[in-house]
Structure formats: structure tokens, C-alpha cells
Design a protein around this motif. Sequence first.
Motif, PDB file in Angstrom:
ATOM      1  N   UNK A 197       0.819  -1.209   0.000  1.00  0.00           N
ATOM      2  CA  UNK A 197       0.000   0.000   0.000  1.00  0.00           C
ATOM      3  C   UNK A 197       0.858   1.266   0.000  1.00  0.00           C
ATOM      4  N   UNK A 198       2.039   1.184   0.629  1.00  0.00           N
ATOM      5  CA  UNK A 198       2.932   2.341   0.653  1.00  0.00           C
ATOM      6  C   UNK A 198       3.572   2.579  -0.710  1.00  0.00           C
ATOM      7  N   UNK A 199       3.698   1.522  -1.504  1.00  0.00           N
ATOM      8  CA  UNK A 199       4.250   1.623  -2.856  1.00  0.00           C
ATOM      9  C   UNK A 199       3.366   0.803  -3.782  1.00  0.00           C
ATOM     10  N   UNK A 200       2.346   1.422  -4.344  1.00  0.00           N
ATOM     11  CA  UNK A 200       1.341   0.716  -5.136  1.00  0.00           C
ATOM     12  C   UNK A 200       1.932   0.032  -6.371  1.00  0.00           C
ATOM     13  N   UNK A 201       3.135   0.435  -6.791  1.00  0.00           N
ATOM     14  CA  UNK A 201       3.769  -0.205  -7.943  1.00  0.00           C
ATOM     15  C   UNK A 201       4.006  -1.691  -7.673  1.00  0.00           C
ATOM     16  N   UNK A 202       4.240  -2.055  -6.408  1.00  0.00           N
ATOM     17  CA  UNK A 202       4.463  -3.451  -6.052  1.00  0.00           C
ATOM     18  C   UNK A 202       3.252  -4.309  -6.394  1.00  0.00           C
ATOM     19  N   UNK A 203       2.063  -3.712  -6.339  1.00  0.00           N
ATOM     20  CA  UNK A 203       0.834  -4.465  -6.623  1.00  0.00           C
ATOM     21  C   UNK A 203       0.694  -4.813  -8.093  1.00  0.00           C
ATOM     22  N   UNK A 204       1.479  -4.180  -8.954  1.00  0.00           N
ATOM     23  CA  UNK A 204       1.392  -4.448 -10.397  1.00  0.00           C
ATOM     24  C   UNK A 204       2.287  -5.607 -10.823  1.00  0.00           C
ATOM     25  N   UNK A 205       3.039  -6.171  -9.898  1.00  0.00           N
ATOM     26  CA  UNK A 205       3.925  -7.279 -10.243  1.00  0.00           C
ATOM     27  C   UNK A 205       3.124  -8.560 -10.500  1.00  0.00           C
ATOM     28  N   UNK A 206       3.772  -9.527 -11.116  1.00  0.00           N
ATOM     29  CA  UNK A 206       3.122 -10.793 -11.456  1.00  0.00           C
ATOM     30  C   UNK A 206       2.440 -11.378 -10.222  1.00  0.00           C
ATOM     31  N   UNK A 207       1.151 -11.695 -10.296  1.00  0.00           N
ATOM     32  CA  UNK A 207       0.408 -12.160  -9.108  1.00  0.00           C
ATOM     33  C   UNK A 207       1.038 -13.353  -8.406  1.00  0.00           C
ATOM     34  N   UNK A 208       1.484 -14.353  -9.160  1.00  0.00           N
ATOM     35  CA  UNK A 208       2.067 -15.532  -8.528  1.00  0.00           C
ATOM     36  C   UNK A 208       3.331 -15.183  -7.747  1.00  0.00           C
ATOM     37  N   UNK A 209       4.082 -14.204  -8.238  1.00  0.00           N
ATOM     38  CA  UNK A 209       5.314 -13.819  -7.539  1.00  0.00           C
ATOM     39  C   UNK A 209       4.998 -13.183  -6.189  1.00  0.00           C
ATOM     40  N   UNK A 210       3.853 -12.500  -6.090  1.00  0.00           N
ATOM     41  CA  UNK A 210       3.438 -11.917  -4.809  1.00  0.00           C
ATOM     42  C   UNK A 210       3.172 -13.020  -3.799  1.00  0.00           C
ATOM     43  N   UNK A 211       2.492 -14.057  -4.253  1.00  0.00           N
ATOM     44  CA  UNK A 211       2.221 -15.203  -3.375  1.00  0.00           C
ATOM     45  C   UNK A 211       3.533 -15.877  -2.965  1.00  0.00           C
ATOM     46  N   UNK A 212       4.435 -16.065  -3.920  1.00  0.00           N
ATOM     47  CA  UNK A 212       5.700 -16.722  -3.622  1.00  0.00           C
ATOM     48  C   UNK A 212       6.520 -15.960  -2.591  1.00  0.00           C
ATOM     49  N   UNK A 213       6.448 -14.621  -2.630  1.00  0.00           N
ATOM     50  CA  UNK A 213       7.177 -13.807  -1.647  1.00  0.00           C
ATOM     51  C   UNK A 213       6.751 -14.146  -0.229  1.00  0.00           C
ATOM     52  N   UNK A 214       5.456 -14.286  -0.023  1.00  0.00           N
ATOM     53  CA  UNK A 214       4.944 -14.579   1.318  1.00  0.00           C
ATOM     54  C   UNK A 214       5.384 -15.972   1.754  1.00  0.00           C
ATOM     55  N   UNK A 215       5.385 -16.932   0.829  1.00  0.00           N
ATOM     56  CA  UNK A 215       5.860 -18.280   1.152  1.00  0.00           C
ATOM     57  C   UNK A 215       7.341 -18.243   1.499  1.00  0.00           C
TER      58      UNK A 215
END
Length: 272
Positions: free
Chosen positions: A41-59
Motif C-alpha cells: 500500500x505504501x508503494x502501489x507499484x508493487x501491486x502491479x507485479x506478477x500475481x504468482x510472484x506476490x504469493x511466492x514472496x509470502x511463502x
Amino acid sequence: MSNQLELARTQVVAAQKSFKSVPNNKLDFEREAGFAMQMIQANSFLATMEPQSIRNCIINVALTGLTLNPVLKLAYLVPRNKKLILDPSYMGLINVLVTSGAARKVEAEVVYENDVFDYEKGTKPFIHHKPALKNRGEIIAAYAVAYLPNGEIQFEVMNRDELDKVKRTSEAVKKGGHTPYKEWEGEMMRKAPIRRLFKFLPKHNIPEQVVHTMALDEQNNGADFSAQKQEAVKSKASAFFDDAPEAEIDNTPDGMTHEEADRELAEQEAAA
């Protein structure tokens, strides 16, 4: 909440099952998901990254044991080649080596041209570093020291030429775009000797948490981890490599095959 932020939140929540299934994971999913969404939310550009990569980051947060708590500054969510990656800081690398028991203590420092600095390898190795109190000048070297559980001390020193070679392997630096080196040069240069030092630490029964963290950091920074991976397999850490989904640590640059990436990374390692 925008559609992109909502999609990112969906991917973060979707990581919950995998996050909680990681063995010996002591991190709380709800807290880490909250930290992740604060960053996004502090950097909305991060939300535009590949969706699966966002999930992988949390894992990967669970696999490395590195919290996203912004106060501790152990790891960050960073955009890279249209993917979101978990990038451990030098403090994160130290944290995982110490908390896993691979080392009792690890120190990493940068050396400036006006510091008093001397070191020696061989049968009586030592480091002597007295930082200047002001006007320290430019960075000329960086070093890392590991105090091992058996009482031994190992250290690695890298001069500025070696540090710059590592820097040039960064995809962000190659492209001339925004890179952490522009804002946190000292912190980034502390990471290089820690990674090199890790290559020479005893690999017997090395914790999988350490293997994953170092592999992730090496791949994020354009270096080859194949030799350490093979050594870890020999030390009975093969379960991690067999079970971890490839996408979780697959940071192959866009437009390149794995074979091409492996060849380029091997050349970079040889040059370093």
C-alpha cells in the motif's frame, strides 16, 4: 482499495496454507500478511507485479524465517523483472545464520579510505579496523566475520574492485534503473562478503532455512548458488530442494532460458 491492490491482497491471503505448512516456521501468517500489505500500500507499484510472484514472496518469508517487520529491517519486497521478490538485507543474512545455529555471531562492515584498516591471511589471520570518526571518504572494501559454534573464526575481505564486480551482476544496475545501490550502497556491499563467507562455512547438517535464504539472495543478486546447493544436498538438506516449488526461487531473467541464465551466472561467478 484499487483493483490492483485487491488482487495483491488476494495473492497474499492465498499463500496462507503453504505458509503455515512450512516445517519449524515460527512466524505468524496474519502479522506477516499485514506487514506485506503495508509495504504494498505504501508503494502501489508493487501491486502491479506478477500475481504468482506476490504469493511466492509470502511463502519465502516462511521458508527463510525472515519477518517483514519494517522495524527489524531483515527483508524487503522488491520489484524485479516484473516480479515481486523477497530480498534479504545484510542484517537478514546475519540473522538467519545466527538464529539457525550455523554461526554464533556474524559481523559485516564496510571500510572507508580514511579508516585505519589492516588484515592478514595465513597461519595467523587477523583484521584490524579503526573507523575514522569523520570525513571517512569513499568505500574501499567490505568484510564479514563469522564466529563458529566450535570456537573457530573465519572472515572474508573484498576490495572495491571485487565489490564493483558483484554490483555489476545486478540486473537493476545493468539496466540503469532504480537500484538499492543508489540509496544503500554500504548495506548492499556488506552482503557480498557475507555471501562469500558462507561458501566456506562448514556445510554439515546445514539448516534448510539457511540454504534457502542464501540461495534466494544469491539468485536475487545475479550470482550462482549451484556449488553450495550441491554441497547442501550432500549434507542431507536435499529435502528442501526436492520439495520447494521451482517458482518460489525462480528468478530467471525474462527472455532467458534456465540454461542461458545458468551459463551467464557461472561466467559472473568465475569473473568474481
